[in-house]
Design a protein around this motif. Structure first.
Motif, PDB file in Angstrom:
ATOM      1  N   TYR A   3       0.813  -1.216   0.000  1.00  0.00           N
ATOM      2  CA  TYR A   3       0.000   0.000   0.000  1.00  0.00           C
ATOM      3  C   TYR A   3       0.850   1.272   0.000  1.00  0.00           C
ATOM      4  CZ  TYR A   3       0.861   0.182   5.033  1.00  0.00           C
ATOM      5  OH  TYR A   3       1.450   0.247   6.267  1.00  0.00           O
ATOM      6  N   ASP A   4       2.162   1.168   0.177  1.00  0.00           N
ATOM      7  CA  ASP A   4       2.989   2.374   0.172  1.00  0.00           C
ATOM      8  C   ASP A   4       3.128   2.968  -1.227  1.00  0.00           C
ATOM      9  OD1 ASP A   4       4.478   0.145  -0.571  1.00  0.00           O
ATOM     10  OD2 ASP A   4       6.358   1.011   0.136  1.00  0.00           O
ATOM     11  N   ARG A   5       2.739   2.236  -2.260  1.00  0.00           N
ATOM     12  CA  ARG A   5       2.796   2.755  -3.628  1.00  0.00           C
ATOM     13  C   ARG A   5       1.436   3.245  -4.130  1.00  0.00           C
ATOM     14  NH1 ARG A   5       7.422   0.413  -6.856  1.00  0.00           N
ATOM     15  NH2 ARG A   5       8.731  -0.542  -5.287  1.00  0.00           N
ATOM     16  N   LEU A   6       0.394   3.008  -3.378  1.00  0.00           N
ATOM     17  CA  LEU A   6      -0.940   3.398  -3.808  1.00  0.00           C
ATOM     18  C   LEU A   6      -1.204   4.867  -3.510  1.00  0.00           C
ATOM     19  CD1 LEU A   6      -3.025   0.351  -2.549  1.00  0.00           C
ATOM     20  CD2 LEU A   6      -2.222   0.797  -4.857  1.00  0.00           C
ATOM     21  N   VAL A   7      -1.950   5.503  -4.412  1.00  0.00           N
ATOM     22  CA  VAL A   7      -2.343   6.903  -4.240  1.00  0.00           C
ATOM     23  C   VAL A   7      -3.854   6.945  -4.077  1.00  0.00           C
ATOM     24  CG1 VAL A   7      -2.396   9.179  -5.331  1.00  0.00           C
ATOM     25  CG2 VAL A   7      -0.396   7.716  -5.604  1.00  0.00           C
ATOM     26  N   CYS A   8      -4.301   7.663  -3.081  1.00  0.00           N
ATOM     27  CA  CYS A   8      -5.722   7.772  -2.773  1.00  0.00           C
ATOM     28  C   CYS A   8      -6.431   8.624  -3.832  1.00  0.00           C
ATOM     29  CB  CYS A   8      -5.903   8.386  -1.391  1.00  0.00           C
ATOM     30  SG  CYS A   8      -7.625   8.604  -0.915  1.00  0.00           S
ATOM     31  N   ALA A   9      -7.575   8.159  -4.303  1.00  0.00           N
ATOM     32  CA  ALA A   9      -8.355   8.927  -5.272  1.00  0.00           C
ATOM     33  C   ALA A   9      -9.111  10.063  -4.597  1.00  0.00           C
ATOM     34  CB  ALA A   9      -9.338   8.011  -5.994  1.00  0.00           C
ATOM     35  N   ALA A  13      -3.081  11.718  -2.009  1.00  0.00           N
ATOM     36  CA  ALA A  13      -1.882  11.506  -1.196  1.00  0.00           C
ATOM     37  C   ALA A  13      -1.600  10.007  -1.139  1.00  0.00           C
ATOM     38  CB  ALA A  13      -2.095  12.052   0.208  1.00  0.00           C
ATOM     39  N   PRO A  14      -0.388   9.624  -0.816  1.00  0.00           N
ATOM     40  CA  PRO A  14      -0.112   8.192  -0.656  1.00  0.00           C
ATOM     41  C   PRO A  14      -0.972   7.587   0.448  1.00  0.00           C
ATOM     42  CG  PRO A  14       1.937   9.439  -0.776  1.00  0.00           C
ATOM     43  CD  PRO A  14       0.830  10.441  -0.681  1.00  0.00           C
ATOM     44  N   VAL A  15      -1.500   6.400   0.197  1.00  0.00           N
ATOM     45  CA  VAL A  15      -2.371   5.727   1.161  1.00  0.00           C
ATOM     46  C   VAL A  15      -1.614   5.457   2.455  1.00  0.00           C
ATOM     47  CG1 VAL A  15      -3.683   3.604   1.575  1.00  0.00           C
ATOM     48  CG2 VAL A  15      -3.842   4.749  -0.621  1.00  0.00           C
ATOM     49  N   SER A  16      -0.316   5.224   2.363  1.00  0.00           N
ATOM     50  CA  SER A  16       0.469   4.902   3.561  1.00  0.00           C
ATOM     51  C   SER A  16       0.503   6.059   4.558  1.00  0.00           C
ATOM     52  CB  SER A  16       1.890   4.514   3.167  1.00  0.00           C
ATOM     53  OG  SER A  16       2.525   5.587   2.500  1.00  0.00           O
ATOM     54  N   GLN A  17       0.279   7.290   4.092  1.00  0.00           N
ATOM     55  CA  GLN A  17       0.273   8.437   5.004  1.00  0.00           C
ATOM     56  C   GLN A  17      -1.034   8.539   5.782  1.00  0.00           C
ATOM     57  OE1 GLN A  17       1.224  11.905   2.728  1.00  0.00           O
ATOM     58  NE2 GLN A  17       3.354  11.272   2.408  1.00  0.00           N
ATOM     59  N   GLY A  18      -2.129   8.028   5.219  1.00  0.00           N
ATOM     60  CA  GLY A  18      -3.413   8.026   5.920  1.00  0.00           C
ATOM     61  C   GLY A  18      -3.944   9.411   6.225  1.00  0.00           C
ATOM     62  N   ARG A  19      -3.942  10.298   5.263  1.00  0.00           N
ATOM     63  CA  ARG A  19      -4.382  11.677   5.500  1.00  0.00           C
ATOM     64  C   ARG A  19      -5.888  11.816   5.660  1.00  0.00           C
ATOM     65  NH1 ARG A  19      -0.757  15.371   1.386  1.00  0.00           N
ATOM     66  NH2 ARG A  19       1.259  14.789   2.234  1.00  0.00           N
ATOM     67  N   ARG A  27      -5.848   1.509   4.242  1.00  0.00           N
ATOM     68  CA  ARG A  27      -4.597   1.062   4.857  1.00  0.00           C
ATOM     69  C   ARG A  27      -4.879  -0.067   5.849  1.00  0.00           C
ATOM     70  NH1 ARG A  27      -1.347   5.466   8.063  1.00  0.00           N
ATOM     71  NH2 ARG A  27      -3.215   5.270   9.313  1.00  0.00           N
ATOM     72  N   GLU A  28      -5.926   0.083   6.657  1.00  0.00           N
ATOM     73  CA  GLU A  28      -6.298  -0.973   7.605  1.00  0.00           C
ATOM     74  C   GLU A  28      -6.699  -2.252   6.878  1.00  0.00           C
ATOM     75  OE1 GLU A  28      -6.297  -1.238  10.955  1.00  0.00           O
ATOM     76  OE2 GLU A  28      -5.156   0.627  10.943  1.00  0.00           O
ATOM     77  N   ARG A  29      -7.470  -2.107   5.801  1.00  0.00           N
ATOM     78  CA  ARG A  29      -7.922  -3.280   5.041  1.00  0.00           C
ATOM     79  C   ARG A  29      -6.740  -4.014   4.426  1.00  0.00           C
ATOM     80  NH1 ARG A  29      -8.908  -4.076  -0.210  1.00  0.00           N
ATOM     81  NH2 ARG A  29      -8.630  -1.869  -0.663  1.00  0.00           N
ATOM     82  N   LEU A  30      -5.795  -3.286   3.876  1.00  0.00           N
ATOM     83  CA  LEU A  30      -4.628  -3.913   3.264  1.00  0.00           C
ATOM     84  C   LEU A  30      -3.718  -4.555   4.303  1.00  0.00           C
ATOM     85  CD1 LEU A  30      -3.822  -1.260   0.548  1.00  0.00           C
ATOM     86  CD2 LEU A  30      -4.554  -3.608   0.164  1.00  0.00           C
TER      87      LEU A  30
END
Length: 64
Positions: A3-9, A13-19, A27-30
């Motif tokens: 998930y560190d490479r995924l970008v939130c639609a 922002a990167p999903v790993s940051q959890g903004r 992030r929790e699901r992954l």
């Protein structure tokens, strides 16, 4: 895929940051999906399956 490479639609922002809440939920699901085979890529899982089937076929042939 990690998930560190995924970008939130939702927030771009990167999903790993959890903004945003969407990022945090994904992030929790992954993180929950990471099990004993979670770190293996699909090709390694296919090879493992082929080896297992070949071993079972060899065992069935020897017992017959």
């Amino acid at each position: 895929m990690t998930y560190d490479r995924l970008v939130c639609a939702n927030c771009a922002a990167p999903v790993s940051q959890g903004r945003c809440p969407v990022c945090r939920a994904n992030r929790e699901r992954l993180q929950q999906q990471e099990g004993p085979f979670g770190g293996l890529n699909p090709m390694a899982l296919i090879v493992l399956l082929v080896v297992l089937v070949a071993a079972l076929a060899l065992l069935a042939q020897q017992t017959a």
